[in-house]
Write an enzyme that holds these catalytic residues in place. Structure first.
Site, PDB file in Angstrom:
ATOM      1  CG  HIS A  81      -2.037  -1.009   1.056  1.00 57.59           C
ATOM      2  ND1 HIS A  81      -3.256  -0.867   1.687  1.00 57.59           N
ATOM      3  CD2 HIS A  81      -2.118  -2.162   0.348  1.00 57.59           C
ATOM      4  CE1 HIS A  81      -4.043  -1.888   1.369  1.00 57.59           C
ATOM      5  NE2 HIS A  81      -3.359  -2.694   0.568  1.00 57.59           N
ATOM      6  CE  LYS A  82       0.714   7.667  -3.762  1.00 61.03           C
ATOM      7  NZ  LYS A  82      -0.268   8.468  -4.550  1.00 61.03           N
TER       8      LYS A  82
END
Length: 209
Positions: A81-82
């Site tokens: 996830h970013k």
């Protein structure tokens, strides 16, 4: 030349991985095998995770003569996830729910391909993360979590994986990288099996300068 999917008669737990993989974004070299206590032919479904090449164009590249133990996993960019986002939640993948036009792959960081060299041994349930390159002749310990590149002919273990030692002296590693035995014709390999399976001193004597 295609090899039999099961290289050892009576052993359906060890497969020539190149013959089992159909995903065009996964490349496997000759004689690399995968062992699984269940069905090794399911490698690309069970062991290559969060791999969405249609979005990221990322690839898994495995060299020749690698040995991959049961449960080794390759975790791709879709599982990251970013990091720079203010939130962990991947809103971008829920386009219909949140009525937006964000690109789906804005939900994760794209760290690139996973590249495994030649004659690499990957131990039981090791985890290789996206963007990692593993050098020729390296050994990855059981249940290691590999988050960084691994130098050729090194031994790594732990979580996160750290180098435990080099397998050989620097000059011997240079010799092995120079002769690249995995690229030899089959007949030459057959004629030198005792040497290849022996100690480095004999190889140095035979091929050293």
């Amino acid at each position: 030349m295609p090899q039999p999917i099961f290289p050892r008669p009576g052993d359906n737990n060890t497969c020539n991985l190149r013959e089992a993989v159909t995903n065009p974004h996964i490349t496997v070299g000759e004689y690399t095998y995968y062992h699984d206590f269940d069905d090794p032919r399911k490698f690309q479904e069970k062991n290559v995770l969060y791999h969405y090449p249609v979005l990221n164009n990322d690839r898994l590249i495995i060299g020749k003569f690698c040995s991959i133990a049961h449960g080794a996993k390759f975790l791709f960019n879709g599982g990251n996830h970013k990091a720079k986002s203010c939130v962990n939640y991947p809103f971008a993948i829920f386009r219909d729910l949140w009525d937006h036009e964000l690109p789906i792959n804005d939900s994760w960081d794209n760290k690139g391909d996973i590249v495994v060299g030649n004659d690499v041994w990957i131990g039981f349930e090791a985890l290789i993360m996206a963007g990692v390159t593993i050098g020729d002749g390296a050994r990855i310990g059981s249940r290691a979590i590999v988050t960084r590149d691994v130098a050729p002919y090194s031994v790594v273990a732990g979580s996160p994986a750290k180098q435990i030692k080099k397998r050989f002296a620097d000059e011997d590693i240079a010799l092995l990288e120079k002769i690249r035995w995995w690229d030899w014709p089959e007949e030459r390999i057959k004629g030198n099996l005792a040497l290849l399976m022996g100690d480095i001193a004999a190889l140095r004597q035979a091929f050293g300068q």
